[in-house]
Design a protein around this motif. Sequence first.
Motif, PDB file in Angstrom:
ATOM      1  N   GLN A 172       0.915  -1.257  -0.137  1.00 25.24           N
ATOM      2  CA  GLN A 172       0.025   0.148  -0.070  1.00 25.24           C
ATOM      3  C   GLN A 172       0.897   1.196  -0.031  1.00 25.24           C
ATOM      4  O   GLN A 172       0.378   2.351  -0.630  1.00 25.24           O
ATOM      5  CB  GLN A 172      -0.886   0.063   1.043  1.00 25.24           C
ATOM      6  CG  GLN A 172      -2.078  -0.969   1.128  1.00 25.24           C
ATOM      7  CD  GLN A 172      -3.056  -1.081   2.213  1.00 25.24           C
ATOM      8  OE1 GLN A 172      -3.188   0.039   3.092  1.00 25.24           O
ATOM      9  NE2 GLN A 172      -3.692  -2.168   2.417  1.00 25.24           N
ATOM     10  N   MET A 173       2.081   1.101   0.604  1.00 25.01           N
ATOM     11  CA  MET A 173       2.881   2.491   0.704  1.00 25.01           C
ATOM     12  C   MET A 173       3.336   2.572  -0.684  1.00 25.01           C
ATOM     13  O   MET A 173       3.411   3.761  -1.086  1.00 25.01           O
ATOM     14  CB  MET A 173       3.929   2.131   1.712  1.00 25.01           C
ATOM     15  CG  MET A 173       5.137   3.093   1.689  1.00 25.01           C
ATOM     16  SD  MET A 173       6.433   3.061   2.920  1.00 25.01           S
ATOM     17  CE  MET A 173       7.417   1.580   2.313  1.00 25.01           C
ATOM     18  N   ALA A 188       0.462   4.178  -2.562  1.00 27.99           N
ATOM     19  CA  ALA A 188       0.518   5.792  -2.215  1.00 27.99           C
ATOM     20  C   ALA A 188       1.427   6.533  -2.653  1.00 27.99           C
ATOM     21  O   ALA A 188       1.208   7.700  -2.906  1.00 27.99           O
ATOM     22  CB  ALA A 188       0.344   5.756  -0.646  1.00 27.99           C
ATOM     23  N   ARG A 189       2.701   6.091  -2.843  1.00 31.65           N
ATOM     24  CA  ARG A 189       3.882   6.698  -3.227  1.00 31.65           C
ATOM     25  C   ARG A 189       3.805   6.877  -4.683  1.00 31.65           C
ATOM     26  O   ARG A 189       4.303   8.163  -5.242  1.00 31.65           O
ATOM     27  CB  ARG A 189       5.137   6.298  -2.837  1.00 31.65           C
ATOM     28  CG  ARG A 189       5.569   6.563  -1.316  1.00 31.65           C
ATOM     29  CD  ARG A 189       6.797   5.795  -0.917  1.00 31.65           C
ATOM     30  NE  ARG A 189       7.992   6.267  -2.036  1.00 31.65           N
ATOM     31  CZ  ARG A 189       9.154   5.976  -1.389  1.00 31.65           C
ATOM     32  NH1 ARG A 189       9.635   5.603  -0.201  1.00 31.65           N
ATOM     33  NH2 ARG A 189      10.258   6.468  -1.930  1.00 31.65           N
ATOM     34  N   ARG A 209       1.556   9.844  -5.483  1.00 31.02           N
ATOM     35  CA  ARG A 209       1.883  11.178  -5.099  1.00 31.02           C
ATOM     36  C   ARG A 209       3.061  11.630  -6.496  1.00 31.02           C
ATOM     37  O   ARG A 209       3.164  12.769  -6.638  1.00 31.02           O
ATOM     38  CB  ARG A 209       2.912  11.109  -3.878  1.00 31.02           C
ATOM     39  CG  ARG A 209       3.758  12.170  -3.617  1.00 31.02           C
ATOM     40  CD  ARG A 209       4.715  11.722  -2.330  1.00 31.02           C
ATOM     41  NE  ARG A 209       5.682  10.640  -3.129  1.00 31.02           N
ATOM     42  CZ  ARG A 209       6.991  10.766  -2.495  1.00 31.02           C
ATOM     43  NH1 ARG A 209       7.470  11.442  -1.301  1.00 31.02           N
ATOM     44  NH2 ARG A 209       7.727   9.764  -2.657  1.00 31.02           N
TER      45      ARG A 209
END
Lengths: 442, 394, 424
Positions: free
Chosen positions: C415-416, C419-420, C423
């Motif tokens: 998930q990170m 998410a990144r 971004r």
Amino acid sequence: MECFIGIDLGSTTTKAVALDSQGRMLGRGITNSRSNYDVAAQVARQEALTNVRFEMLSRALRAEGRFADAAEGLEAWLLAGYRHECFLGALTRLEDHCRRDLENPRFDSDRYTMNDALERIFKGIRADAAAAYTPGAASRSDFFRDLAGASFTAHAAEVSRQGGPAFDRLVGLFDRNIIPVENETETRSFQHLLMAGYRRAPDDLRQDDDALSRLLETAATAPLTEVRTVGTGYGRVRLPFPKECIRSEILCHGLGAHLMFPATRTVLDIGGQDTKAIQVDENGVVTSFQMNDRCAAGCGRYLGYIADEMNIGLHELGPLAMGARRRVKINSTCTVFAGAEFRDRLAAGQAREDIVAGLHRAIILRAMSLLARSGGIRNEFTFTGGVARNPAAVKALREVAEENYGGLTLNIAPDSIYTGAVGAATFALRDVVGAATTQEAA
Amino acid sequence: MSTATEQSKVDALVSRAQALYEDVSFESVRRWKGQSECRKAIGFLPIYAPREVIHAAGALPVGILGGGDQLEIVRGDSFFQSYICHLPRSVVEMAVSGRLDAMDGFLFPSICDVIRNLSGMFQMLLAGKYVHYLDLPQNFDSELGGEFYRTELHAIADAVGALTGTRVTDSRLRGSIALYNQNRRAIQELLQLRTEQPWLVPTTEYYLLLRAGYLLPVDQHTALIDEYLQAVPHAGRRPLDNIRVLIRGAFCEQPPLALLRTLERAGCYVVDDDFVLGSRFIPRQLDETGDPWTALVEGFTRHSVSTASKYDEANTKGEDLVSLVRAVRADGVLLMAPSFCDPALLDQPMLQSALDKAGIPFTSFKYSEDTGQFQVIREQAGTFADAIKLWGKA
Amino acid sequence: MTAQAIKDQSQERQKQMLSDYFDSLAHAKENGRKVVYTFVPGNLTELIANFDLLPVLPEINALQNGMRGRTGDFIHAAEKSGHSEDVCTYVKADIGMLKAGNMGPTGQPLPKPDMLLLSYTGCFTFLKWFELLRKEYADCPVVMLHVPYQGDGHVTPQMRKYVADQIRDKVIPALEKLSGRKFDPDKLKRDLKRSSVAEDDLVWVLESARHKPSPIDAYFGGVYYIGPIFTAFRGTQDAVDYYQLLRSEIEERIRLGLGPVTPEGNLGEEKYRIVTEGPPNWTSFREFWRMFYSEGAVVVASTYTKVGGLYDRGFRHDPANPIETLADYCMGCYTNLSLPERINLIESYMNEYQADGLLINSVKSCNSFSAGQLLILREIEKRTGKPGGFIESDLVDPRYFSAANIKNRLESYFQMIEARRGRA
């Protein structure tokens, strides 16, 4: 009103937060996590929504000139009455379970005395509760298990001392039957509970006024639409949510910390059973994280063991350590050896305050290693979790962080326990708002 | 000579050694280097490095044995998982906190995977410094492992010589061997005195004296031991009703001083051990006249002591331990290994079965260099000692 | 023909090879075959075959037992007999199996060793392992082949000479003596030639993961692909045929635009391209794998599949220099690389395979892999700007696989990455 809910199912407590469509906090709730995670989530959510309704009520009361003066007193009574009513409901269920339990053949020999004892115990608990649920009464916990448990134990001891059944036998009854009670939820409506509370308020506050009744009714029955709920936390996989409504606690925690302190770049969370070090960017997006390994050394639980060893409350540990005069170096943060090490050092003549301060420094050093693994500490630095409420831990963290990373802004929110839930609720909101934006663009 | 005078002499020598031991920032090395621009220091990790070569190149060999229980670990832990021993944590802590700045280079002898990988970590963390993995041969045939080791020795001599600007000639190396032979002689005398009259040489004193040899220039260390050997027999020390134990497993990460004290208080005289093993890895005198490189090669391949990190080619480690127990008249064996020490812990079942077979009592426990609680060890060692006193000796 | 069926062909083939191999071990003694125990990294399979000896690889037995759920009891038995909780569980699983009657992973008996060939590459525990086994098999001779470590990041001529000399002067004479046969250099050259042919195909398969989507999983699938060449089959025609078949299957998957095969069929969308460092966990292998493919994560390159040789960096067994090539092979295995070289290798994988991140599975048993991994993680994050993930488990100790814990971290990690990405 439209609500966006975040639920953080932690190992010891479950938290829920409700936001409005602007991302403002409407309400929040907390309960102890229990064997049934689904119920824990439901209870926390209900608590949060109750909180929302009280917030709506408060706004309405203050907006209405006639009630504004008495609003504060009235709100306090309504809340106390509401909670009292909930408590009594759960207590009745507990009593029913206990009585049913007594039908078991193993109570054949002393059913009568046990029933009699229960009668006296529950009567005592109800009397305690009436006193406890008045505005301004201090409470050590909000959880039914804790409140009822303390009261039950006290009365059981008394009953036993006066020639009733053995204390262990009585407490065993509580221990067995609290479990099903915890796994049931409140079925009565908010309105019912609110009005029951209202009836209990002193006469001078209860103006016989249709307007007030209407106002209460509106607050109690106004539709609350849960637009979307996002679950997170260690137990999130056990939440009965679709996969897209579940987010990692790391992401939620990072975002939550960002929302509470927008300049946050590094987050440290020390909870009961785990420690997390998280790095976030200027938008609260997690860029790196580390968690403690399978060993719980250096987590909040470690302090719990020490408090048990010293026979004091966990919350007394920090203040005790603040009285330290000398630095004692503790090398092991192993929970298994915590007690032995403590005794060894006392025997060697070291002061309690100094040892306890050393223990705090030791767990902070463990946390420093996780922080270093995740990329160090960057300004601003936000500290969350149960241990963030401990002044000695905060002091040690401030010292060690400054020794190694120079001057920093250290943020600690009093309500940091809701950090993960705030992040989850914000993800819920962004999921919907983000989707709407996409539709407009299309 | 009064016993009081001799005792105070001993005390002075021991406190000098203790000050060196407690100095986790290597101030003594800094002072030594400060006396001349061209002085260099080369750190080496456990177990053994050929200090003669470093010395002959004009550098000070410094043994790095971890931070003990004095050093607060702030960053060292962030490099290692919980299932890795403690020594590399404190060594990295010393490196990243600048405590090892006095070293101009490092040797990482091949003893286990953790120290091996630590060499690569040093190459990354202290980029630009001389960091060499010293691959000691596990093949002890002089034509094979011996020749390979010879090239290793030359490589080290060249690298350290380049740092100091001193070429390691045969005659310089012979001179260094002679100095270290003196040191070996002094240490062997200390060991012998300790074995014969252990009440004269408490374990903590003995240990501190050995440790001093990892920091002092070799001639100073030899003198320190010689002075101690002269004074201590007249210090008025009397034997206690202790048992005699032999210790195995502590060849890398070192036990804290308080642990050694605990063992003594529990009624154990340590009559043989493998602490600071590199200082007596080759227990005999090396040839001072022939080819000095061959002397060092043969010293290692043919005469070095047996330890868990060295392949037991002859398959006699169990029997050798039993013979040693008898030779030093030990009543029992303490197998004490650092937690997560692969070589020591994997060795234990083999040593245990040999001891079992020979009917020699033993007990085993784990420690780490920063162990802070001794209650369990105190009870275990005390029970072990009492049982031997009660039920007779091996 | 469906993709699943195509896959089955190579998998069936490998299964058959393995089962024939364990059969031959079970009947070794009655067929008069002698047995040499040795380790996977730096194994001298062609040389052992040169004397018609059978190799037994204890790590393979341990991991196969791990996948079959047998190692928990074995480890427990070894610990009861005095082995520390702290040490390598491959060793304890092996000792435990021995104490339980030495029935191998297939349930057939394993033959006793006639020789322990201690070709100790990249792991000190190997040394202790065979010292321990030697005690269990009273008179079994041990031949030590000391393989120097690439401490300075490369192989020197002295290192090569040291290993080659040991092979010539120690290993070959010992094998001759054991087998009663003369060393046959021509046969060695022929076998090495076959090794290099199979190695070409293996490299092709591993590098197919550069495609998007990747047709293979280079970790969970990869451990099957490396099976034959890392073990008893290198240098055989069987291995050559297997890798040809495998390659043709992967070619077909690329043509069809398919992702990797998982135990639950073809992977759907490729969401994350991951490089892994460290061995997998064997006791919960399927469950561990599911945590990846259920999230759409594909491993595009792994270091573990290089423990038996870094073929993708150009090494091939060279029939022209048979002894030196064996020496180079031994020294070139992944766990014999210095830490900085491991970092360089992982960095190049991150770039060449266009990976989204590096995931380290840190196993408690294996310090050769694990010590320094946190530095590797930080350095790779720094060099590539891609997120690193870190989980902990063990090789074959079921007590050290905490599924909830690992799943939690993996999900957070994926998930990170997501998410990144949002971004960027």
